[in-house]
Design an enzyme around this catalytic site. Structure first.
Site, mmCIF file in Angstrom:
data_model
loop_
_atom_site.group_PDB
_atom_site.id
_atom_site.type_symbol
_atom_site.label_atom_id
_atom_site.label_comp_id
_atom_site.label_asym_id
_atom_site.label_seq_id
_atom_site.Cartn_x
_atom_site.Cartn_y
_atom_site.Cartn_z
ATOM 1 C CB CYS A 62 -4.744 7.809 5.349
ATOM 2 S SG CYS A 62 -3.928 9.270 4.737
ATOM 3 C CB ALA A 70 -17.747 2.007 17.695
ATOM 4 N N GLY A 127 -0.024 -8.931 -7.299
ATOM 5 C CA GLY A 127 -0.927 -7.808 -7.547
ATOM 6 C C GLY A 127 -0.192 -6.612 -8.131
ATOM 7 C CB ALA A 149 -0.274 -5.604 -3.194
ATOM 8 C CG HIS A 194 9.958 29.413 -20.323
ATOM 9 N ND1 HIS A 194 9.761 28.179 -20.894
ATOM 10 C CD2 HIS A 194 11.240 29.778 -20.566
ATOM 11 C CE1 HIS A 194 10.899 27.809 -21.483
ATOM 12 N NE2 HIS A 194 11.805 28.761 -21.296
HETATM 13 C C1 LIG Z 1 -0.166 0.985 1.422
HETATM 14 C C2 LIG Z 1 -1.254 1.986 1.123
HETATM 15 C C3 LIG Z 1 -0.953 3.159 0.477
HETATM 16 C C4 LIG Z 1 -1.955 4.087 0.200
HETATM 17 N N1 LIG Z 1 -1.641 5.255 -0.446
HETATM 18 C C5 LIG Z 1 -2.605 6.148 -0.728
HETATM 19 C C6 LIG Z 1 -2.309 7.376 -1.368
HETATM 20 O O1 LIG Z 1 -1.143 7.687 -1.686
HETATM 21 N N2 LIG Z 1 -3.316 8.246 -1.619
HETATM 22 C C7 LIG Z 1 -4.617 7.950 -1.291
HETATM 23 O O2 LIG Z 1 -5.507 8.763 -1.554
HETATM 24 N N3 LIG Z 1 -4.935 6.801 -0.682
HETATM 25 C C8 LIG Z 1 -3.967 5.891 -0.379
HETATM 26 N N4 LIG Z 1 -4.298 4.740 0.268
HETATM 27 C C9 LIG Z 1 -5.711 4.498 0.616
HETATM 28 C C10 LIG Z 1 -6.104 5.274 1.879
HETATM 29 O O3 LIG Z 1 -5.232 4.959 2.936
HETATM 30 C C11 LIG Z 1 -7.529 4.943 2.256
HETATM 31 O O4 LIG Z 1 -8.366 5.134 1.153
HETATM 32 C C12 LIG Z 1 -8.009 5.821 3.400
HETATM 33 O O5 LIG Z 1 -7.217 5.635 4.552
HETATM 34 C C13 LIG Z 1 -9.466 5.535 3.740
HETATM 35 O O6 LIG Z 1 -9.878 6.355 4.774
HETATM 36 P P1 LIG Z 1 -11.053 5.938 5.764
HETATM 37 O O7 LIG Z 1 -11.220 7.071 6.693
HETATM 38 O O8 LIG Z 1 -12.203 5.473 4.974
HETATM 39 O O9 LIG Z 1 -10.507 4.638 6.532
HETATM 40 P P2 LIG Z 1 -9.182 4.327 7.345
HETATM 41 O O10 LIG Z 1 -8.095 5.262 7.041
HETATM 42 O O11 LIG Z 1 -8.936 2.883 7.137
HETATM 43 O O12 LIG Z 1 -9.604 4.588 8.858
HETATM 44 C C14 LIG Z 1 -10.580 3.818 9.483
HETATM 45 C C15 LIG Z 1 -10.331 3.807 10.967
HETATM 46 O O13 LIG Z 1 -11.465 3.235 11.609
HETATM 47 C C16 LIG Z 1 -11.036 2.424 12.684
HETATM 48 N N5 LIG Z 1 -12.090 1.455 12.985
HETATM 49 C C17 LIG Z 1 -12.509 0.409 12.226
HETATM 50 N N6 LIG Z 1 -13.536 -0.232 12.817
HETATM 51 C C18 LIG Z 1 -13.773 0.414 13.980
HETATM 52 C C19 LIG Z 1 -14.692 0.224 15.024
HETATM 53 N N7 LIG Z 1 -15.609 -0.733 14.998
HETATM 54 N N8 LIG Z 1 -14.644 1.069 16.083
HETATM 55 C C20 LIG Z 1 -13.733 2.069 16.132
HETATM 56 N N9 LIG Z 1 -12.840 2.291 15.167
HETATM 57 C C21 LIG Z 1 -12.857 1.486 14.089
HETATM 58 C C22 LIG Z 1 -9.762 1.796 12.144
HETATM 59 O O14 LIG Z 1 -8.943 1.352 13.211
HETATM 60 C C23 LIG Z 1 -9.141 2.946 11.377
HETATM 61 O O15 LIG Z 1 -8.264 3.693 12.177
HETATM 62 C C24 LIG Z 1 -3.296 3.807 0.579
HETATM 63 C C25 LIG Z 1 -3.603 2.623 1.260
HETATM 64 C C26 LIG Z 1 -2.590 1.723 1.544
HETATM 65 C C27 LIG Z 1 -2.940 0.458 2.286
#
Ligand SMILES: Cc1cc2nc3c(=O)[nH]c(=O)nc-3n(C[C@H](O)[C@H](O)[C@H](O)COP(=O)(O)OP(=O)(O)OC[C@H]3O[C@@H](n4cnc5c(N)ncnc54)[C@H](O)[C@@H]3O)c2cc1C
Length: 459
Positions: A44, A116, A181, A270, A443
């Site tokens: 994100c 991890a 995509g 994408a 308004h």
């Molecule tokens: C180009 C793009 C635009 C987007 N725009 C939007 C938007 O406008 N609004 C919206 O709501 N969503 C948007 N999203 C989606 C959003 O970014 C994700 O849904 C969100 O980041 C998911 O959060 P998360 O915490 O699940 O995972 P992530 O944000 O992916 O974070 C996971 C973290 O875990 C870490 N990790 C992974 N495996 C391990 C491990 N084994 N040990 C330690 N660390 C690890 C990774 O390095 C990462 O930093 C967008 C995505 C993209 C690609």
């Protein structure tokens, strides 16, 4: 052997599914550690929501300059400096990243950098280039997110075939950008790069772009994108990418099965994202998962007591706020707190020109569930005073009513991502439409488009 530090809660991943709840849990009195293998803030903050919206703002500025003469303002010339745009994006990201680090320090959240993996149901192994460490946990939230899915076609690994992360840091504006995509990320990137000056072509395998949204929204958006010079090819399946005369050539089959070619200087893939679940040792620990992600119950607990999983790594709707609120629900369960979060009322926004925002049921879903007891109303931006003053008359709000309240709201138009929250509140709290219509709206505001749609649905 180092003594093992142990925490009440260990969170794997510092994206939106991880960082907010880490501080919340700490404030609630738990000892908390968060493990991150790349960059604080996850997808994100580093390569998702925030950087795209930063670029979107630059693109919006260009669009406004182009349209300035309609407002009596003449801007004889302008220049687009992609390096400055990327620099600004990086500054925004860095500032927010620093904020998270400061909050972690202030709330005593311990950060470990490294990858991890579970040793057993009480210990996690963390490894980075320098060190290996083992920490213990009572509860764990897996929030490891997702990464780009690359379709395994010939040529997918050619230079200039980019992921969304690559594109965000590209120090040049692609002359001809083919986007494979037509989902949310594809359409947002198309909107941004066409304003920056690329000739953009979208290739989408199914019969419409943004196919998870209402049909009338996706068809209107298609028309608006075409007006902005974006070429859209639906029902077209990409089969290969080749290098041809210093350019890329994307080969595809159209609806009739005929081969069609698209020239590009750059190609963006994408086509969706896949969960980061490898290397966690899930199988050995007995945590169930499938291709789409880790399997969880209604409290976001995995098949292992005390271990939860949230966000992109469990599949479903991959949105930042979904990840955050799922994580809150997991924390509520850990703390034995009541959980009131309604995941069926999750707003979702698309940052195109104009924005799209949607919450609750689609017209099709509502009709299927509630049969005849469904009413739909639409109000147009064109009829709204503020929209006219702003030159933002293209768009509509569509509301879906069942009984005395709303069950769905879909907005295409200026500030949709802000207005949607009023509709979310009505749906989530099951407010009576009568009461909402009696509430005074200022308004002239775009919120009056929503008021008109509410009036339309009550009659
Ligand atoms: C180009 C793009 C635009 C987007 N725009 C939007 C938007 O406008 N609004 C919206 O709501 N969503 C948007 N999203 C989606 C959003 O970014 C994700 O849904 C969100 O980041 C998911 O959060 P998360 O915490 O699940 O995972 P992530 O944000 O992916 O974070 C996971 C973290 O875990 C870490 N990790 C992974 N495996 C391990 C491990 N084994 N040990 C330690 N660390 C690890 C990774 O390095 C990462 O930093 C967008 C995505 C993209 C690609």
């Amino acid at each position: 052997v180092k003594p093992i530090k142990s925490y009440d809660l260990v969170i794997i991943g510092s994206g939106p599914g991880g960082f907010e709840v880490a501080t919340k849990a700490s404030l609630k009195g738990l000892t908390v550690a968060i493990i991150e293998k790349k960059q604080i803030g996850g997808t994100c903050l580093n390569v998702g929501c925030i950087p795209t919206k930063s670029l979107y703002q630059s693109a919006k500025m260009i669009k406004e300059i182009k349209e300035a003469s309609q407002f009596g303002v003449s801007v004889p010339s302008y220049e687009v400096d992609i390096k400055a745009i990327i620099e600004r994006k990086d500054q925004v990201v860095d500032r927010l990243k620093q904020n998270i680090k400061t909050v972690f320090d202030q709330t005593w959240v311990t950060t470990y950098y490294g990858a991890a993996s579970f040793i057993d149901e009480q210990r996690i192994h963390i490894s980075n280039n320098i060190d290996n460490e083992i920490i213990g946990f009572k509860h764990c939230i897996i929030a490891t997110g997702s990464r780009e899915f690359i379709i395994p076609i010939p040529g997918a690994d050619l230079d200039n075939v980019l992921s969304s992360s690559d594109l965000l840091d590209l120090p040049e504006i692609p002359k001809e950008l083919v986007i494979i995509g037509g989902g949310v990320i594809g359409c947002e990137m198309a909107s941004i790069y066409s304003q920056l000056g690329s000739k953009v072509t979208i290739i989408e395998a199914v019969d419409r772009i943004l196919n998870l949204l209402e049909k009338d929204i996706s068809s209107r958006m298609k028309a608006m994108m075409k007006k902005d010079g974006i070429e859209i090819n639906t029902s077209t399946k990409v089969t290969a990418i080749e290098e041809y005369d210093g350019m890329l050539q994307v080969k595809a089959l159209n609806k009739k099965g005929a081969e069609v070619n698209f020239n590009a200087t750059h190609v963006l893939m994408a086509v969706g994202r896949q969960p980061n679940i490898e290397h966690l040792n899930l199988q050995q620990l007995g945590i169930d998962y499938n291709r789409k992600g880790i399997l969880v119950d209604e409290h976001f607990m995995t098949s292992k007591e005390g271990i939860y999983a949230v966000g992109d790594c469990i599949g479903g709707r991959m949105l930042a706020h979904t990840a955050t609120f799922q994580s809150y629900a997991a924390l509520n369960h850990i703390l034995n707190d009541e959980n009131q979060i309604r995941f069926d009322v999750t707003p979702s926004c698309v940052f195109t020109f104009p924005e799209i925002a949607t919450v609750g049921m689609s017209e099709e879903e509502a009709t299927e569930v509630y049969k005849e007891d469904v009413k739909v109303s639409k109000s147009l931006y064109r009829a709204n005073g503020k929209a006219n003053a702003m030159g933002a008359t293209d768009g509509f709000i569509k509301l879906i009513r069942h009984g005395d309240t709303l069950v769905g709201a879909h907005i295409l138009g200026e500030s949709a991502s802000t207005i949607i929250h009023q509709a979310s509140l009505i749906i989530e709290k099951k407010l009576s439409i009568r009461d909402c219509v009696d509430m005074i709206h200022a308004h002239p505001t775009l919120s009056e488009v929503l008021l008109e749609a509410l009036r339309g649905i009550i009659e």
